[in-house]
Design an enzyme around this catalytic site. Structure first.
Site, PDB file in Angstrom:
ATOM      1  N   ASP A  39     -60.468 -30.118  24.022  1.00 51.81           N
ATOM      2  CA  ASP A  39     -59.082 -30.554  23.804  1.00 51.81           C
ATOM      3  C   ASP A  39     -59.111 -31.810  22.919  1.00 51.81           C
ATOM      4  OD1 ASP A  39     -56.223 -30.215  25.845  1.00 51.81           O
ATOM      5  OD2 ASP A  39     -56.386 -31.675  24.215  1.00 51.81           O
ATOM      6  N   SER A 142     -46.267 -16.310  23.858  1.00 43.17           N
ATOM      7  CA  SER A 142     -44.969 -16.851  24.282  1.00 43.17           C
ATOM      8  C   SER A 142     -43.881 -15.803  24.147  1.00 43.17           C
ATOM      9  CB  SER A 142     -44.626 -18.049  23.393  1.00 43.17           C
ATOM     10  OG  SER A 142     -43.273 -18.404  23.591  1.00 43.17           O
ATOM     11  N   TYR A 169     -43.057 -22.416  15.074  1.00 44.73           N
ATOM     12  CA  TYR A 169     -43.896 -22.391  16.291  1.00 44.73           C
ATOM     13  C   TYR A 169     -44.002 -20.952  16.798  1.00 44.73           C
ATOM     14  CZ  TYR A 169     -44.766 -22.055  21.218  1.00 44.73           C
ATOM     15  OH  TYR A 169     -45.253 -21.623  22.443  1.00 44.73           O
ATOM     16  N   LYS A 173     -47.291 -17.977  16.995  1.00 43.36           N
ATOM     17  CA  LYS A 173     -47.740 -17.140  18.124  1.00 43.36           C
ATOM     18  C   LYS A 173     -47.757 -15.666  17.713  1.00 43.36           C
ATOM     19  CE  LYS A 173     -48.361 -20.308  21.298  1.00 43.36           C
ATOM     20  NZ  LYS A 173     -49.714 -20.601  21.792  1.00 43.36           N
TER      21      LYS A 173
HETATM   22  C1  WQD Z   1     -33.929 -23.827  28.514  1.00 50.16           C
HETATM   23  C2  WQD Z   1     -32.405 -23.813  28.615  1.00 50.16           C
HETATM   24  C3  WQD Z   1     -31.324 -24.748  26.692  1.00 50.16           C
HETATM   25  C4  WQD Z   1     -32.870 -28.814  27.338  1.00 50.16           C
HETATM   26  C5  WQD Z   1     -38.538 -22.827  25.155  1.00 50.16           C
HETATM   27  C6  WQD Z   1     -39.100 -22.782  23.762  1.00 50.16           C
HETATM   28  C7  WQD Z   1     -40.501 -23.161  23.786  1.00 50.16           C
HETATM   29  C8  WQD Z   1     -41.251 -22.409  24.836  1.00 50.16           C
HETATM   30  C9  WQD Z   1     -40.622 -22.568  26.187  1.00 50.16           C
HETATM   31  C10 WQD Z   1     -43.597 -22.226  24.658  1.00 50.16           C
HETATM   32  C11 WQD Z   1     -31.721 -23.413  27.306  1.00 50.16           C
HETATM   33  C12 WQD Z   1     -31.065 -25.606  27.925  1.00 50.16           C
HETATM   34  C13 WQD Z   1     -32.596 -27.459  27.454  1.00 50.16           C
HETATM   35  C14 WQD Z   1     -31.825 -29.768  27.542  1.00 50.16           C
HETATM   36  C15 WQD Z   1     -30.310 -27.949  27.962  1.00 50.16           C
HETATM   37  N1  WQD Z   1     -42.524 -22.969  24.943  1.00 50.16           N
HETATM   38  N2  WQD Z   1     -31.342 -27.038  27.757  1.00 50.16           N
HETATM   39  N3  WQD Z   1     -30.590 -29.284  27.856  1.00 50.16           N
HETATM   40  O1  WQD Z   1     -35.356 -22.978  24.782  1.00 50.16           O
HETATM   41  O2  WQD Z   1     -35.653 -21.292  26.685  1.00 50.16           O
HETATM   42  O3  WQD Z   1     -37.519 -21.939  25.262  1.00 50.16           O
HETATM   43  O4  WQD Z   1     -39.356 -22.331  26.165  1.00 50.16           O
HETATM   44  O5  WQD Z   1     -43.583 -21.147  24.230  1.00 50.16           O
HETATM   45  O6  WQD Z   1     -40.571 -24.543  24.123  1.00 50.16           O
HETATM   46  O7  WQD Z   1     -39.006 -21.460  23.259  1.00 50.16           O
HETATM   47  O8  WQD Z   1     -36.560 -23.583  26.929  1.00 50.16           O
HETATM   48  O9  WQD Z   1     -36.394 -25.573  28.369  1.00 50.16           O
HETATM   49  O10 WQD Z   1     -35.882 -25.805  25.882  1.00 50.16           O
HETATM   50  O11 WQD Z   1     -34.268 -24.592  27.372  1.00 50.16           O
HETATM   51  O12 WQD Z   1     -29.175 -27.555  28.242  1.00 50.16           O
HETATM   52  O13 WQD Z   1     -32.011 -31.013  27.450  1.00 50.16           O
HETATM   53  O14 WQD Z   1     -31.966 -25.135  28.906  1.00 50.16           O
HETATM   54  O15 WQD Z   1     -30.147 -24.639  25.897  1.00 50.16           O
HETATM   55  O16 WQD Z   1     -30.555 -22.676  27.624  1.00 50.16           O
HETATM   56  P1  WQD Z   1     -36.167 -22.418  25.890  1.00 50.16           P
HETATM   57  P2  WQD Z   1     -35.810 -24.978  27.124  1.00 50.16           P
END
Ligand code: WQD
Length: 364
Positions: A39, A142, A169, A173
């Site tokens: 890492d 992912s 990103y 993947k």
């Molecule tokens: C979840 C929900 C947001 C933050 C991510 C990315 C990527 C992946 C993991 C690896 C959504 C809402 C979020 C906030 C909010 N990682 N939200 N306020 O977008 O589903 O996907 O998942 O692959 O990082 O693809 O995850 O946790 O960012 O958002 O309202 O401050 O929470 O709109 O509906 P996401 P998330």
């Protein structure tokens, strides 16, 4: 090397100091396997001249005997000299490949950095594996590889359409999955299981290991946890006008320890897996909205989370969740921890480590 000059058999884990990686390393050690973590600590707390906090904490969680079998090598997972050294020193049986940049927004600003680190790095890793006759890989993929699906096409299965990624990103993947598929086509001695995570959240029940993002958390649950310990004023809810149960985004949350166990299940399945490339959804199969997660966290922590309604984030979909049947049928894996467990374990970790691992890095 062992006294008799024989090399230790071990699993190579790239990015093992990260969130999913570190929780997976605990599971591997608890199965009495030997683990080599490489890492570069680019997204992990580090302490000059000693083991990084994540590695120290893993060693605290497992037994002394198991802790002996955890080896740490700092550096880039795609660095041919570092890889050469590891393959010379250890009998690597399989590689679990977590390492990679993973911030959606950052990838839009710095696509080349993402393609160099995530995709090109993997090319060097696969080359080194091939040169050393190691052709077993578990790849950390992912759910973001899936194309946006209309609600009638949910839940997502592994054959659901992929592509039209909303950020570099996610494209990294997908490109890596494609590259690995081609490598397997060219040489059927390869076995690659690609695990597509939905939304991993939570922490190890000991409260010692958890998500320790650098800077402002992009993801929902680490942000909520930081509001709960007073590091953030309130939660911005991105979009309250989606066509969902309560207007907020619905996702498939999965406990990080369940995700970790998905890797050990995949590793065990590798030996009986004949050949080829195969993807598996690692998710709960259930959708939960932002507001439902907020109230679940409030219940588990007893802390009120102030929210502010905000605009949607570009690229966010309304609903995203999977059908995890294939992993159950072929890997014998399914989620065992609930949303409540995720919130309880996350809160215990955040309460004990309000600033993440940085407390371990203070010059004592
Ligand atoms: C979840 C929900 C947001 C933050 C991510 C990315 C990527 C992946 C993991 C690896 C959504 C809402 C979020 C906030 C909010 N990682 N939200 N306020 O977008 O589903 O996907 O998942 O692959 O990082 O693809 O995850 O946790 O960012 O958002 O309202 O401050 O929470 O709109 O509906 P996401 P998330």
């Amino acid at each position: 090397k062992q006294m008799n000059g024989l090399k230790h058999r071990a699993i190579l884990v790239t990015g093992g100091a990260g969130f999913i990686g570190s929780h997976t390393v605990v599971e591997l050690l608890e199965e009495n396997r030997a683990v080599v973590v490489v890492d570069n600590l680019s997204n992990a707390a580090s302490l000059k001249g000693s083991l990084p906090p994540a590695i120290v904490r893993i060693k605290e969680i497992v037994t002394a005997e198991q802790s002996e079998k955890l080896y740490f090598r700092e550096g880039n997972y795609g660095d041919t000299d570092i890889l050469k050294g590891i393959f010379q020193e250890f009998e690597i049986e399989a590689v679990i490949h977590f390492a990679g940049f993973k911030a959606v927004g950052e990838s839009k600003r710095l696509p080349l950095m993402y393609y160099r680190n995530n995709v090109a790095g993997t090319l060097y890793l696969v080359k080194a594996m091939e040169e050393n006759g190691v052709k077993n890989m578990i790849f950390s993929s992912s759910a973001t590889v899936y194309a946006e699906a209309p609600q009638e096409k949910l839940p997502l299965v592994e054959d659901s359409p992929v592509g039209n990624c909303t950020c570099p990103y996610a494209s990294t993947k997908l490109f890596i999955e494609t590259i690995l598929k081609d490598v397997v086509q060219a040489d059927p001695a390869w076995k690659v299981l690609s695990l597509r995570y939905f939304n991993p959240v939570g922490a190890h029940h000991s409260g010692k290991l958890g998500e320790d993002p650098k800077g402002i958390p992009n993801n929902l649950m680490p942000y909520i946890a930081q509001v709960a310990v007073g590091r953030r004023k309130h939660l911005n809810v991105y979009g309250t006008d989606f066509s969902t149960v309560d207007g907020t985004g619905v996702r498939d949350y999965v406990h990080v320890v369940d995700v970790a166990k998905g890797h050990t299940a995949a590793l065990s399945a590798l030996s009986s897996f004949k050949s080829g490339f195969r993807a598996y959804n690692l998710g709960s199969g259930k959708g939960t909205s932002v507001l439902e997660m907020v109230s679940a966290f409030e219940k588990a922590s007893g802390v009120q989370i102030p929210i502010v309604e905000a605009n949607r984030r570009p690229g966010d979909t309304a609903i995203f969740y999977c059908d995890p049947q294939r992993a159950l049928k072929e890997l014998g894996w399914k989620t065992e921890r609930s949303v409540h467990d995720m919130c309880e374990d996350l809160w215990r970790f955040q309460k004990k480590n309000p600033n993440g691992y940085v407390s371990d890095c203070k010059e004592n």
